[in-house]
Design a protein around this motif. Structure first.
Motif: not given
Length: 125
Positions: A1-22
């Motif tokens: 089970m991932p820790s809370a910080s890993e989940v937040v980090f993955a969410a930030v990567l996802g948001l960043g990927g979406g913004v950069i892709g856009g």
């Protein structure tokens, strides 16, 4: 089970990927898949599957919002959806047959193609 910080980090990567892709006019998966594989440490198959799951959710929200504006052609959308099922089945079969190294190289080739396309667009402007 991932820790809370890993989940937040993955969410930030996802948001960043979406913004950069856009901003670049490409799909966020071009940024998202390498981030999942290289930064988070997922296998290439898991990274691509995660990216495709995100596309389903984003596409559903986008279709719902655009339907409110009258911009959705249901017949064409259903046809694309049915053809996507064929593509998904073929992709899964291919991913199960090819070694992970081959998948990484194929993905890298697609990324180089998109980089060259962006470069050509930039030269035209």
């Amino acid at each position: 089970m991932p820790s809370a910080s890993e989940v937040v980090f993955a969410a930030v990567l996802g948001l960043g990927g979406g913004v950069i892709g856009g901003l670049l006019g490409v799909g966020g998966g071009i940024v998202f898949v390498p981030a999942l594989a290289l930064v988070i440490g997922l296998s290439q198959v898991d990274a691509e599957a995660t990216s495709l799951l995100a596309v389903i959710l984003v596409g559903a929200v986008g279709a719902w919002r655009q339907a409110g504006y009258g911009n959705v052609r249901v017949r064409d959308g259903l046809l694309m959806g049915l053809l996507s099922l064929v593509g998904v089945a073929a992709g899964v079969a291919l991913a199960n047959v090819l070694p992970e190294r081959a998948l990484k190289l194929i993905f890298a080739a697609f990324m180089l193609y998109f980089a060259a396309t962006l470069f050509r667009r930039a030269l035209r402007v």
